[in-house]
Each structure stands twice: as C-alpha cells, then as structure tokens.
Design a protein around this motif. Sequence first.
Motif, short mmCIF file in Angstrom:
data_model
loop_
_atom_site.label_atom_id
_atom_site.label_comp_id
_atom_site.label_asym_id
_atom_site.label_seq_id
_atom_site.Cartn_x
_atom_site.Cartn_y
_atom_site.Cartn_z
N SER A 127 0.83 -1.21 0.00
CA SER A 127 0.00 0.00 0.00
C SER A 127 0.86 1.26 0.00
CB SER A 127 -0.92 0.00 1.23
OG SER A 127 -1.79 -1.11 1.22
N GLY A 128 1.99 1.20 0.72
CA GLY A 128 2.88 2.36 0.75
C GLY A 128 3.49 2.66 -0.60
N ILE A 129 3.88 1.61 -1.31
CA ILE A 129 4.45 1.80 -2.65
C ILE A 129 3.42 2.40 -3.60
CG2 ILE A 129 5.35 0.59 -4.68
CD1 ILE A 129 6.69 -1.38 -2.75
N ARG A 130 2.21 1.84 -3.57
CA ARG A 130 1.16 2.33 -4.45
C ARG A 130 0.64 3.71 -4.04
NH1 ARG A 130 -0.69 -1.28 -8.28
NH2 ARG A 130 1.17 -2.47 -8.86
N GLY A 131 0.94 4.10 -2.79
CA GLY A 131 0.45 5.39 -2.31
C GLY A 131 1.42 6.53 -2.51
N VAL A 132 2.59 6.26 -3.07
CA VAL A 132 3.56 7.34 -3.32
C VAL A 132 2.98 8.33 -4.34
CG1 VAL A 132 5.85 7.87 -4.24
CG2 VAL A 132 5.53 5.89 -2.75
N ASP A 133 3.13 9.60 -4.06
CA ASP A 133 2.58 10.65 -4.93
C ASP A 133 3.17 10.54 -6.34
OD1 ASP A 133 1.65 12.98 -6.13
OD2 ASP A 133 1.87 14.17 -4.31
N VAL A 134 2.28 10.44 -7.32
CA VAL A 134 2.71 10.31 -8.72
C VAL A 134 3.52 11.53 -9.15
CG1 VAL A 134 1.92 10.07 -11.10
CG2 VAL A 134 0.74 8.85 -9.27
N ARG A 135 3.19 12.69 -8.61
CA ARG A 135 3.92 13.91 -8.99
C ARG A 135 5.38 13.84 -8.59
NH1 ARG A 135 -0.18 18.04 -6.20
NH2 ARG A 135 0.01 16.34 -4.66
N LEU A 136 5.67 13.17 -7.48
CA LEU A 136 7.07 13.00 -7.08
C LEU A 136 7.82 12.13 -8.08
CD1 LEU A 136 6.68 12.41 -3.23
CD2 LEU A 136 7.44 14.49 -4.38
N ILE A 137 7.14 11.07 -8.55
CA ILE A 137 7.77 10.18 -9.52
C ILE A 137 8.00 10.91 -10.84
CG2 ILE A 137 7.47 8.05 -10.82
CD1 ILE A 137 5.81 6.98 -8.49
#
Length: 241
Positions: A127-137
């Motif tokens: 869940s933590g991996i999938r919850g990382v903000d896409v804008r940061l990536i």
Amino acid sequence: MVFLILWEAGSRLGLIPKSTLAAPSAVIGTLVEMLTTGELPDNLWVSFLRVAAGLVIGLSIGIALALAAGLSRQGEAAIDPIMQIKRTIPTLALTPLFIVWFGIGETPKVALIAFASIFPVYLNLYSGIRGVDVRLIEGARSFGLSKAEVIWHVILPGALPSLLVGLRYSLSVSILVLVVAEQINASAGLGYLVNNARDFMRTDIIVVCLLVYAALGLGADGLVRLIERRALAWRPSLAEG
C-alpha cells in the motif's frame, strides 16, 4: 495499584484460591527465583531465537512479495490475489497441518511465526508503494533519474513509513503466534514453562510468563518506534517532536 492491592488482599483472605490465581507477592517471589536460577533467561532465549528466525523468514518473504507486486502490474496480478487468499486463512488453524508436514520439532514453530508475519508487512509495504505521490515520480523522471533511481530515491523512501507500520504489526503477531506455537511439544521456551505450570497448577509461573510475553510486545513496539524516530527524522511531525 488499587487492583493489585485488592488482588493481594483477596489472596491473603482466601477469597482467591492459590490454584486459581497466585497473589502478586507470590508472583514477584517466583519471578525473582526464576531469574536467580537462570530458568527464565534460558527459556526466554529459546523463545527469542524462535521469534527471530520466524521473523527473518516472514519479513524477507513479505518484503520481496510487496516489492514485486507494488512495482509491477504483472507482479500485482500474480501475487496480490494469492496474498488476499492467505489473509483469510487463520494462521493458528494451520497448526495441525504444519505438524503433519514438519513434525513436532522446531520447524513447525518457526514456520507458524513466519507464515503469520508475512501478510502485515506485505500489505503495508504494498500500500505504501502504491500510495507514493505520482507527482514526485514524474518530477524525478523529469530530472533524468532512471527507473532504478526513481525506485531507490523516491518510491522506497516514500513507502518507508508504511513498511515500519507493517513491521510493528508483524512483531506483535509473531509474539501472539509464539504463545500457541510453543504448545507444540516444546522442551524449552516460555510456552514450555506455561505447559509445565499448568500441569502442576502453578499459576504464579503462568502469570510470570504472561508478564514476559507482555514485556516482549512492549519491547518490540518500542524498538520499531526508535527506528521510526531515526529513519523518519525528515518527517515534519517527527522533526518537531
């Protein structure tokens, strides 16, 4: 404190039979005796080794599966449904099956702890991996970071708080399962002490072991909190605290 006073008074007045529940003073005396003779430290060390072995196996598998499912759509399709099925299976219900598969030695005890500790860390890290903000990536990619660098510098640090939450749950679950696992033909360990105490109606020893189990849980939780303070010092809420 009031509860302990009432408990002690009830025991001394005969309202609470010794065979039902030993007095606090008796429990303290037994604790000191078991520490002095080395009986408690020796058996505690055996239980610690079982928990440590089970956690190393369970956490390793859980983290590996969470990374595979969280970082890949193909991995998610292959792994997550199986893990969700695993979630619905009560770990303790597998005890008879593990005895059939692995016998009555150390293997089923460690296997039960490992099996129970997989899902909490898997679910939280996934869940933590999938919850990382896409804008940061997207921002990291715009700076020219490779996929591996994005994972290492953005996704994994972003998922670290969730991983630590999963670690906390896994530690708690492992201690709960240890209580049952050590009922499987144990010749040493806290569960062994509890079994012997039950046979001889030594409620003082049973209470001592329960207190040790509680102390293990608090110690494990405190260890994760310490790691959180160190590893997540960059978080504003922790930095201000």
